[in-house]
Each structure stands twice: as C-alpha cells, then as structure tokens.
Motif scaffolding. Structure first.
Motif, PDB file in Angstrom:
ATOM      1  N   VAL A   1      41.825  87.290  58.835  1.00 34.98           N
ATOM      2  CA  VAL A   1      43.082  87.242  59.568  1.00 34.98           C
ATOM      3  C   VAL A   1      43.465  85.788  59.845  1.00 34.98           C
ATOM      4  CG1 VAL A   1      44.181  87.795  61.787  1.00 34.98           C
ATOM      5  CG2 VAL A   1      42.862  89.540  60.572  1.00 34.98           C
ATOM      6  N   GLN A   2      42.504  84.967  60.238  1.00 32.87           N
ATOM      7  CA  GLN A   2      42.777  83.558  60.499  1.00 32.87           C
ATOM      8  C   GLN A   2      43.255  82.851  59.226  1.00 32.87           C
ATOM      9  OE1 GLN A   2      39.032  82.250  62.159  1.00 32.87           O
ATOM     10  NE2 GLN A   2      39.808  82.375  64.268  1.00 32.87           N
ATOM     11  N   ALA A   3      42.592  83.152  58.114  1.00 34.94           N
ATOM     12  CA  ALA A   3      42.983  82.539  56.846  1.00 34.94           C
ATOM     13  C   ALA A   3      44.386  82.994  56.458  1.00 34.94           C
ATOM     14  CB  ALA A   3      41.986  82.892  55.752  1.00 34.94           C
ATOM     15  N   ALA A   4      44.658  84.286  56.671  1.00 35.56           N
ATOM     16  CA  ALA A   4      45.987  84.812  56.346  1.00 35.56           C
ATOM     17  C   ALA A   4      47.045  84.171  57.249  1.00 35.56           C
ATOM     18  CB  ALA A   4      46.004  86.331  56.487  1.00 35.56           C
ATOM     19  N   LEU A   5      46.695  84.047  58.541  1.00 32.98           N
ATOM     20  CA  LEU A   5      47.639  83.412  59.465  1.00 32.98           C
ATOM     21  C   LEU A   5      47.847  81.937  59.102  1.00 32.98           C
ATOM     22  CD1 LEU A   5      46.627  84.937  62.936  1.00 32.98           C
ATOM     23  CD2 LEU A   5      48.714  85.357  61.622  1.00 32.98           C
ATOM     24  N   ALA A   6      46.773  81.275  58.731  1.00 37.09           N
ATOM     25  CA  ALA A   6      46.901  79.867  58.343  1.00 37.09           C
ATOM     26  C   ALA A   6      47.765  79.750  57.084  1.00 37.09           C
ATOM     27  CB  ALA A   6      45.517  79.263  58.105  1.00 37.09           C
TER      28      ALA A   6
END
Length: 133
Positions: A18-23
């Motif tokens: 999720v963090q990678a997708a948000l980034a």
C-alpha cells in the motif's frame, strides 16, 4: 494481541504494498501537478504575450489615431491660412490696380485748362491769312 508491528507479517507486507502504491500514486500525481503547472505557466506566458501584443497594437492604434488627428488639424490650419493668403492677395491686387490707375493719371498730360481771359478765334478767321498794311 501483539503490541509491536512485524514488517514480515502479511499485514506488514500489505502495508508495504500500500505504501509503495501510494508513493507511486503520489509520484504520478506530483508528475501530473508538474505538468499542469507547466501548462498553466505556458498558458499564462502566452496570454501575457497576447495582452502585450494587444497593448502594443492599441498603442500603435492610439499613435496612428493621434497622428491622423494632428495631420487633419494641420491640413485644416493650412487650408484656413491659404484662404487668408488668397484674401490678402486679392486685396493686394485691388490696391495694385488702384496704384496703377493713380500712376497713369499722374503721368498723363494735363488737360487744357479753360481760361476766362482767352477769346475764342473763329475757324474762318484763323484760316484767312492777315492782309499786309
């Protein structure tokens, strides 16, 4: 219940995803914002150029209108002065004619003055030669 976070747990893996997708999404949005900003800057600069060109055109129009008005004013003044010159030339011609008439009158031989003392000689007596005494 676990109180500490384990990055290797399935929840931890999902959080990383999720963090990678948000980034990635944030980077994409940041890129879109940069593109939008660049487009807006370009549009602003183009509009600014258009406004400056319109202003320059308006300035040229005002300058041209002013020049035309000044030319018309000068033409009107020249026409008025030309009329005044023509009137003065006409007056001068009349005065020159009067002066010429006065000069002719002054240079003409004087008309014979009639005297009361002169006795008219009849034509017949003037034609007869005097007889010797």
């Amino acid at each position: 219940a676990q109180s500490s976070f384990d990055p290797e747990s399935s929840w931890g893996q999902q959080l990383k995803i999720v963090q990678a997708a948000l980034a990635e999404k944030g980077a994409a949005q940041n890129l879109e914002l940069q593109k939008t900003k660049a487009q807006l800057q370009f549009q602003y600069e183009e509009r600014f150029k258009d406004v400056m060109e319109m202003w320059a055109g308006a300035t040229d129009d005002v300058r041209e209108i002013t020049q035309e008005a000044l030319k018309k004013q000068l033409r009107d003044e020249i026409a008025q002065e030309s009329q005044q010159v023509a009137a003065l030339e006409s007056q001068l011609a009349l005065m020159e004619d009067k002066l010429a008439a006065l000069r002719r009158a002054a240079s003409a031989p004087p008309a014979p003055a009639a005297t009361h003392d002169a006795v008219p000689v009849p034509q017949s007596a003037a034609a007869v030669p005097p007889t010797p005494p």
